[in-house]
Design an enzyme around this catalytic site. Structure first.
Site, short mmCIF file in Angstrom:
data_model
loop_
_atom_site.label_atom_id
_atom_site.label_comp_id
_atom_site.label_asym_id
_atom_site.label_seq_id
_atom_site.Cartn_x
_atom_site.Cartn_y
_atom_site.Cartn_z
N ASP A 13 -47.56 6.50 -28.07
CA ASP A 13 -48.16 7.81 -28.37
C ASP A 13 -48.05 8.18 -29.85
OD1 ASP A 13 -48.58 8.11 -25.58
OD2 ASP A 13 -46.49 8.71 -25.38
N LYS A 16 -52.12 5.56 -32.26
CA LYS A 16 -52.67 4.26 -32.68
C LYS A 16 -54.18 4.20 -32.49
CE LYS A 16 -49.95 2.14 -29.71
NZ LYS A 16 -48.99 3.16 -29.32
N GLY A 40 -52.50 4.60 -22.99
CA GLY A 40 -53.64 5.50 -23.06
C GLY A 40 -53.88 5.90 -24.49
N HIS A 41 -55.12 5.80 -24.92
CA HIS A 41 -55.49 6.22 -26.27
C HIS A 41 -56.51 7.33 -26.13
CE1 HIS A 41 -53.53 2.93 -28.13
NE2 HIS A 41 -54.44 2.02 -27.89
N GLN A 224 -48.27 0.88 -26.07
CA GLN A 224 -46.90 1.40 -26.02
C GLN A 224 -46.30 1.43 -27.44
OE1 GLN A 224 -47.48 -1.33 -23.45
NE2 GLN A 224 -48.34 0.33 -22.28
#
Ligand code: IMP
Length: 434
Positions: A13, A16, A40-41, A224
């Protein structure tokens, strides 16, 4: 074109997605090589949010070829939904996304066991995302896992799943007292997934190997973060694969010699979702979690917050071999009157310059802080280093010195242009004079 690894320096988080999206304008190939839809992005393009869990963020740039490598674990249903969601919004995926036949498949029992196990673990609970990641990687290590290529041969799939489900149903029923899963239904469903995904399955390792050796420019998109690495992270509060730069080489099937730049993504403060140590944690959040989008993209859980931990980021820089860092979300600190940076820890009166490995020590750690004055003005409109308030420049220089790594870029908002480029990774020239 250089081959670049992008890796989170903290607990994921770090933001990225946006940086990968920006760098992708200069490369032809983007690969995800570890983790699964626990990641998740969120990427904001012209005011529109795109949330991606499996497909590399590079897909949002039309000129790229995107890959999902052997080191990942894939839930085919989530993948198909993500493909359909992008296509519906006008982003072409077919012919641009390639999936390794040797990536492991997340099966229904992985998800069921993930949650049954978490509930039964007592004090050992980690607070997983519940996506079946750990059980899938354990089947891989036990050498009973199913791989994406296996979905294409219905007979082989039936044999594999019949034997595997006999074993797993025994576990589900006898250990957890839960209902067994219907193996025949899983065979039918997964053979259907195989048919739908066949056009995307390929020999990703050969494609990437060709791209890196011909210097076409490959971006390795880390998921991650460093401290979620199963070997080097804050074990046991980690995910189940190697999230550090070396893990990405393994997951993509390339040797470290081919990597030209390892880029660490560092949030200007600390956050983490789930259980485990966060030495600089503060009880009262200093930023509004909603305003700062500090809600996990995958689970929507509120992220815990803390001050910047230079001890951990310096350690991350060494473990990954960072050539430079991107500092994200600097604007979140804009209003603070003073800002703390952790420079060491006290454990039973002894000063430490590394995180202790024994989890029993984590709760006793007292961070040692360097306190800097805040800048109390907006950085959101800054586009060059010189536009930043002096105190913000001082904060960033302190981070660089403590972490022994130069900053190559800054992010001061979610939009593509809310960025200050300091060092051009492609030409290696300074772009924002300091
Ligand atoms: P798992 O990966 O679902 O097994 O979860 C293990 C731990 O890693 C939990 O604390 C999760 O919250 C955390 N985690 C896994 N993936 C991510 C990520 O992409 N960002 C942040 N935390 C993650």
């Amino acid at each position: 074109m250089p081959n670049i690894i992008v890796v989170g320096a903290q607990w994921g988080d770090e933001g990225k997605g946006k940086i990968i999206d920006l760098l992708t304008s200069n490369v032809r190939h983007v690969i995800r090589a570890q983790g699964g839809n626990n990641a998740g992005h969120t990427i904001n393009i012209r005011g529109e949010d795109f949330k991606l869990h499996l497909i590399p963020s590079g897909i949002l740039q039309p000129h790229t070829q995107c890959y999902i490598g052997a080191g990942t674990v894939l839930n085919p249903q989530v993948l198909l939904e993500e493909i359909a969601g992008l296509e519906k919004r006008g982003i072409g995926v077919r012919g641009r996304l390639w999936i390794s036949k040797t990536a492991h498949v997340i099966l229904p029992h992985h998800i069921v066991i993930d949650s049954l196990l978490e509930k039964r673990k007592g004090s050992l609970a980690v607070g997983t995302t519940g996506r079946g990641i750990g059980p899938c990687y354990s089947d891989k290590a036990l050498r009973i896992g199913l791989r994406m290529g296996d979905l294409l041969d219905r007979d082989r799939l039936r044999t594999h799943l019949t034997d595997l489900m006999a074993l797993k149903n025994e576990e589900i029923v006898k250990v957890y007292g839960a209902e067994p899963l219907d193996a025949e239904e899983i065979v039918r469903q997964y053979a259907d997934f195989g048919q739908q995904l066949e056009p995307y399955l390929s020999n990703v390792e050969s494609q990437i190997s060709h791209a890196v050796t011909t210097q076409e420019g490959v971006l390795f998109e880390g998921a991650q973060g460093t401290y979620l690495d199963v070997t080097s992270g804050t074990y046991p509060f980690v995910t189940s694969c190697n999230t550090v730069a070396g893990g990405m080489c393994v997951g993509a099937g390339v040797g470290p010699r081919h990597i030209d730049h390892t880029l660490g993504i560092v949030k200007a403060y600390s956050t983490r979702v789930g259980n485990g140590p966060l030495p600089t944690e503060i009880a009262e959040n200093f930023v509004d979690p909603v305003a700062a989008r500090e809600l996990g993209t995958t689970t929507g859980r509120q992220r815990r917050q803390g001050w910047f931990d230079a001890v951990l980021v310096k350690q991350a820089a060494r473990m990954n071999g960072f050539d430079s860092m991107v500092v994200t979300k600097l604007d979140i600190l804009d209003e603070l009157s003073h800002i703390k940076i952790c420079t060491g820890y006290l454990l039973d009166g002894q000063e430490l310059d590394r995180l202790p490995t024994d989890p029993r020590d984590w709760e006793k750690l007292e961070p040692i802080y360097q306190i800097l004055p805040g800048w109390q003005s907006s950085t959101r409109e800054a586009r060059h280093w010189d536009d930043l308030p002096t105190n913000a420049q001082e904060y960033l220089r302190t981070i660089e010195t403590l972490c022994e790594t130069p900053i190559s870029m800054l992010s001061i908002g979610p939009e593509r242009d809310s960025t200050i480029a300091i060092l051009d990774l492609f030409s290696k020239k300074e772009t924002s004079h300091r």
